[in-house]
Scaffold this active site. Structure first.
Site, PDB file in Angstrom:
ATOM      1  N   GLU A 149       0.838  -1.209   0.005  1.00  0.00           N
ATOM      2  CA  GLU A 149      -0.044   0.071   0.107  1.00  0.00           C
ATOM      3  C   GLU A 149       0.839   1.183   0.078  1.00  0.00           C
ATOM      4  O   GLU A 149       1.737   1.381   0.634  1.00  0.00           O
ATOM      5  CB  GLU A 149      -0.819   0.074   1.311  1.00  0.00           C
ATOM      6  CG  GLU A 149      -1.768   1.273   1.424  1.00  0.00           C
ATOM      7  CD  GLU A 149      -2.421   1.232   2.813  1.00  0.00           C
ATOM      8  OE1 GLU A 149      -3.666   1.820   2.756  1.00  0.00           O
ATOM      9  OE2 GLU A 149      -2.122   0.493   3.688  1.00  0.00           O
TER      10      GLU A 149
ATOM     11  N   LYS B 285     -10.398   2.814  -1.180  1.00  0.00           N
ATOM     12  CA  LYS B 285     -10.402   2.043  -0.099  1.00  0.00           C
ATOM     13  C   LYS B 285     -11.711   2.388   0.872  1.00  0.00           C
ATOM     14  O   LYS B 285     -12.179   3.422   0.883  1.00  0.00           O
ATOM     15  CB  LYS B 285      -9.210   2.310   0.949  1.00  0.00           C
ATOM     16  CG  LYS B 285      -9.266   1.727   2.232  1.00  0.00           C
ATOM     17  CD  LYS B 285      -7.572   2.194   2.782  1.00  0.00           C
ATOM     18  CE  LYS B 285      -7.448   1.723   4.082  1.00  0.00           C
ATOM     19  NZ  LYS B 285      -6.010   1.994   4.507  1.00  0.00           N
TER      20      LYS B 285
ATOM     21  N   CYS C  69      -5.543  -2.583   2.852  1.00  0.00           N
ATOM     22  CA  CYS C  69      -5.074  -2.588   4.230  1.00  0.00           C
ATOM     23  C   CYS C  69      -6.487  -2.639   5.259  1.00  0.00           C
ATOM     24  O   CYS C  69      -6.753  -3.804   5.350  1.00  0.00           O
ATOM     25  CB  CYS C  69      -4.469  -1.251   4.440  1.00  0.00           C
ATOM     26  SG  CYS C  69      -3.283  -1.382   6.252  1.00  0.00           S
TER      27      CYS C  69
END
Length: 296
Positions: A42, A115, A152
């Site tokens: 990431e 995200k 993540c």
């Protein structure tokens, strides 16, 4: 379909050009070793700046159109004939996102994922920088199978993994930046073991391959610092670990994936046959109450 997955675990520099060159070198190494899909960590373009809140770091975000390095990775994917998901800090109008471009083996960007789950806590102050993603959970049909990608903090949420599996993903990938917590408490998720177990659960209850690529090294911004613990790994659709990098390893991890075998196993397990979405309405609420009802 049998494919080979490469995971890049690397240390980051404070210079974008240095990081991009290093990442591209690792991607080439993975392809030379037979990888068809290569996952980078990431936000590999810099140190993990979300440790503190500073206005000047917003200047590090760029639009997809004319992006400073996405085009180079598109060319690299096409040259090597590999699938290459690439994490980046995106600016879109007045919004900022923690995003990923899914690049197919011909260099085409199949789409962008933003995200969805944005953490906010000491050392991981992402809500200051990133709008919540508006793309929904995605999977893409690539040359080497159907791939779903979370980023993540997404990896801790079973709903994200299940949504990608429902859309047909055979492989779930999670580019990651995770390490030590500023406060060492029992409640802090400061352990790679728990981190791995969460994702291994996704592999088991969806009967899919799962992998994560993390960074390593200590990084400091102002008074904040974090030591990223590596432990990048891949597991199969039964939850068995296929490869793992130790906290000091910098390089490429490789795993062979039998996607057809996973599909057959998934059908036989019956997890998707026996689902009861008619009973899951509470999952669509914040307080756990079925829409339209109340216990008060």
């Amino acid at each position: 379909m049998n494919v080979k997955l490469g995971l890049v675990q690397m240390r980051m520099d404070r210079d974008l050009a240095v990081n991009v060159r290093a990442a591209m070198a690792f991607v080439r190494e993975a392809a030379t070793k037979g990888a068809n899909i290569v996952l980078l960590p990431e936000l590999f373009e810099n140190h993990y700046f979300c440790q503190e809140e500073r206005e000047e770091y917003f200047s590090w975000a760029h639009p997809v159109e004319g992006h400073p390095f996405l085009g180079a990775f598109q060319n690299l994917a096409k040259e090597l004939g590999i699938v290459l998901p690439v994490s980046f800090f995106e600016r879109a109008g007045q919004a900022h996102f923690n995003s990923l471009a899914m690049i197919d083996a011909d260099g085409t960007v199949l789409g962008i994922y933003r995200k969805s789950h944005i953490p906010d806590g000491p050392g991981y102050e992402e809500k200051y920088y990133f709008n919540p993603g508006d793309t929904g959970f995605k999977s893409w049909s690539t040359k080497f199978g159907r791939i779903g990608v979370g980023i993540c903090w997404d990896q801790w949420f079973p709903e994200c993994a299940r949504a990608m599996a429902l859309s047909g993903a055979d492989l779930l990938l999670y580019p990651t930046a995770i390490g030590s917590e500023p406060t060492d408490t029992v409640a802090s998720p400061n352990t790679p073991a728990m981190w791995q177990r969460a994702m291994i659960g996704h592999a088991v209850h969806n009967s899919v391959y799962v992998a994560a690529a993390n960074r390593i090294g200590s990084e400091q911004f102002g008074q904040a610092s974090c030591t990223f613990y590596g432990h990048s790994f891949a597991c199969d659709y039964r939850g068995e670990i296929l490869c793992e990098g130790n906290p000091d390893f910098s390089g490429v991890l490789l795993s062979s994936l039998d996607l057809k075998g996973a599909q057959q196993f998934r059908a036989g397990m019956g997890f998707f046959r026996d689902r009861r979405p008619d009973l899951y309405s509470a999952l669509l609420t914040l307080d756990g109450l079925t829409a339209g009802s109340s216990t008060r």
